[in-house]
Design a protein around this motif. Sequence first.
Motif, mmCIF file in Angstrom:
data_model
loop_
_atom_site.group_PDB
_atom_site.id
_atom_site.type_symbol
_atom_site.label_atom_id
_atom_site.label_comp_id
_atom_site.label_asym_id
_atom_site.label_seq_id
_atom_site.Cartn_x
_atom_site.Cartn_y
_atom_site.Cartn_z
ATOM 1 N N LEU A 1 -9.291 10.252 24.447
ATOM 2 C CA LEU A 1 -10.372 9.532 23.790
ATOM 3 C C LEU A 1 -10.095 9.329 22.308
ATOM 4 O O LEU A 1 -10.381 8.268 21.756
ATOM 5 C CB LEU A 1 -11.686 10.282 23.991
ATOM 6 N N PHE A 2 -9.484 10.317 21.643
ATOM 7 C CA PHE A 2 -9.221 10.182 20.217
ATOM 8 C C PHE A 2 -8.112 9.175 19.927
ATOM 9 O O PHE A 2 -7.911 8.771 18.787
ATOM 10 C CB PHE A 2 -8.896 11.543 19.573
ATOM 11 N N GLU A 3 -7.386 8.741 20.955
ATOM 12 C CA GLU A 3 -6.308 7.777 20.764
ATOM 13 C C GLU A 3 -6.769 6.328 20.941
ATOM 14 O O GLU A 3 -6.002 5.409 20.700
ATOM 15 C CB GLU A 3 -5.184 8.051 21.765
ATOM 16 N N VAL A 4 -8.010 6.123 21.342
ATOM 17 C CA VAL A 4 -8.518 4.770 21.565
ATOM 18 C C VAL A 4 -8.617 4.037 20.226
ATOM 19 O O VAL A 4 -9.214 4.546 19.284
ATOM 20 C CB VAL A 4 -9.908 4.813 22.251
ATOM 21 N N PRO A 5 -8.052 2.847 20.109
ATOM 22 C CA PRO A 5 -8.148 2.076 18.862
ATOM 23 C C PRO A 5 -9.516 1.388 18.785
ATOM 24 O O PRO A 5 -9.657 0.207 19.072
ATOM 25 C CB PRO A 5 -7.000 1.069 18.992
ATOM 26 N N TRP A 6 -10.539 2.147 18.400
ATOM 27 C CA TRP A 6 -11.922 1.665 18.450
ATOM 28 C C TRP A 6 -12.116 0.332 17.743
ATOM 29 O O TRP A 6 -12.818 -0.539 18.247
ATOM 30 C CB TRP A 6 -12.860 2.716 17.854
ATOM 31 N N ALA A 7 -11.524 0.153 16.579
ATOM 32 C CA ALA A 7 -11.718 -1.083 15.821
ATOM 33 C C ALA A 7 -11.053 -2.284 16.487
ATOM 34 O O ALA A 7 -11.343 -3.420 16.165
ATOM 35 C CB ALA A 7 -11.187 -0.914 14.400
ATOM 36 N N ALA A 8 -10.176 -2.052 17.448
ATOM 37 C CA ALA A 8 -9.479 -3.150 18.128
ATOM 38 C C ALA A 8 -10.121 -3.518 19.459
ATOM 39 O O ALA A 8 -9.636 -4.401 20.157
ATOM 40 C CB ALA A 8 -8.017 -2.779 18.349
ATOM 41 N N LEU A 9 -11.210 -2.860 19.826
ATOM 42 C CA LEU A 9 -11.857 -3.172 21.097
ATOM 43 C C LEU A 9 -12.453 -4.579 21.068
ATOM 44 O O LEU A 9 -13.024 -5.009 20.067
ATOM 45 C CB LEU A 9 -12.954 -2.146 21.403
ATOM 46 N N ILE A 10 -12.350 -5.263 22.186
ATOM 47 C CA ILE A 10 -12.801 -6.650 22.279
ATOM 48 C C ILE A 10 -13.944 -6.730 23.281
ATOM 49 O O ILE A 10 -13.908 -6.092 24.340
ATOM 50 C CB ILE A 10 -11.627 -7.556 22.706
ATOM 51 N N ASP A 11 -14.969 -7.556 22.950
ATOM 52 C CA ASP A 11 -16.103 -7.703 23.859
ATOM 53 C C ASP A 11 -15.788 -8.748 24.935
ATOM 54 O O ASP A 11 -14.697 -9.326 24.969
ATOM 55 C CB ASP A 11 -17.386 -8.043 23.094
ATOM 56 N N ILE B 1 -18.881 0.500 13.788
ATOM 57 C CA ILE B 1 -18.220 1.500 14.627
ATOM 58 C C ILE B 1 -17.834 2.660 13.726
ATOM 59 O O ILE B 1 -17.122 2.480 12.740
ATOM 60 C CB ILE B 1 -16.974 0.913 15.319
ATOM 61 N N ARG B 2 -18.324 3.825 14.080
ATOM 62 C CA ARG B 2 -18.009 5.025 13.307
ATOM 63 C C ARG B 2 -17.294 6.001 14.222
ATOM 64 O O ARG B 2 -17.705 6.201 15.354
ATOM 65 C CB ARG B 2 -19.275 5.654 12.760
ATOM 66 N N VAL B 3 -16.259 6.600 13.715
ATOM 67 C CA VAL B 3 -15.522 7.608 14.465
ATOM 68 C C VAL B 3 -15.574 8.886 13.646
ATOM 69 O O VAL B 3 -15.296 8.886 12.451
ATOM 70 C CB VAL B 3 -14.054 7.182 14.694
ATOM 71 N N SER B 4 -15.954 9.956 14.278
ATOM 72 C CA SER B 4 -16.065 11.240 13.598
ATOM 73 C C SER B 4 -15.171 12.248 14.302
ATOM 74 O O SER B 4 -14.981 12.189 15.515
ATOM 75 C CB SER B 4 -17.515 11.713 13.634
ATOM 76 N N LEU B 5 -14.650 13.187 13.532
ATOM 77 C CA LEU B 5 -13.787 14.202 14.107
ATOM 78 C C LEU B 5 -14.565 15.183 14.975
ATOM 79 O O LEU B 5 -14.011 15.794 15.871
ATOM 80 C CB LEU B 5 -13.061 14.959 13.003
ATOM 81 N N SER B 6 -15.859 15.351 14.680
ATOM 82 C CA SER B 6 -16.660 16.281 15.466
ATOM 83 C C SER B 6 -18.133 15.932 15.305
ATOM 84 O O SER B 6 -18.519 15.221 14.380
ATOM 85 C CB SER B 6 -16.431 17.722 15.007
ATOM 86 N N THR C 1 -1.084 16.501 14.251
ATOM 87 C CA THR C 1 -1.656 16.975 12.986
ATOM 88 C C THR C 1 -3.038 16.394 12.723
ATOM 89 O O THR C 1 -3.682 16.767 11.752
ATOM 90 C CB THR C 1 -0.744 16.604 11.806
ATOM 91 N N ASP C 2 -3.487 15.442 13.562
ATOM 92 C CA ASP C 2 -4.763 14.742 13.349
ATOM 93 C C ASP C 2 -4.819 14.071 11.988
ATOM 94 O O ASP C 2 -5.851 14.036 11.334
ATOM 95 C CB ASP C 2 -5.952 15.694 13.509
ATOM 96 N N CYS C 3 -3.700 13.541 11.546
ATOM 97 C CA CYS C 3 -3.614 12.870 10.255
ATOM 98 C C CYS C 3 -3.282 11.398 10.443
ATOM 99 O O CYS C 3 -2.605 11.027 11.403
ATOM 100 C CB CYS C 3 -2.522 13.494 9.396
#
Length: 130
Positions: free
Chosen positions: A3-13, A25-30, A118-120
């Motif tokens: 799930l953390f590898e999904v390119p959220w900003a590249a998702l297409i409707d 779209i917001r992605v949070s580490l936790s 490294t989650d970087c």
Amino acid sequence: MELFEVPWAALIDAGGRYLIEHHVIRVSLSLRVARQAAENKDCDPTPGHVLVVGNPWPNCEGALEGAEKEANSVACKLIKEKLEVRVLVAQNATKTPVKTALQGAGWALFACPGNKFTDCLVLAEPADHD
């Protein structure tokens, strides 16, 4: 794919448009980090500039297909909305310029690879070992 590898900003409707064009779209580490950000009432409500980083190259992970195009597309849309936008792409997206451009930014878009160990975020490798 995790799930953390999904390119959220590249998702297409369904209409073929990027979701980010119509939705925040917001992605949070936790969940804890997300909750703290939502509860933070001391934030300055005045937005700063927007930093857009796209396809930092060269780097240890390789180029991210479509990232530079995405970054430039988002930057153009934001400029049309009369926002101050700073764009760093390819070899210009190294650590020092990114850190400098983040100062005073209201928000930032990073269209770049991440290191899953490294989650970087992975930025460009400068010639002078920035």
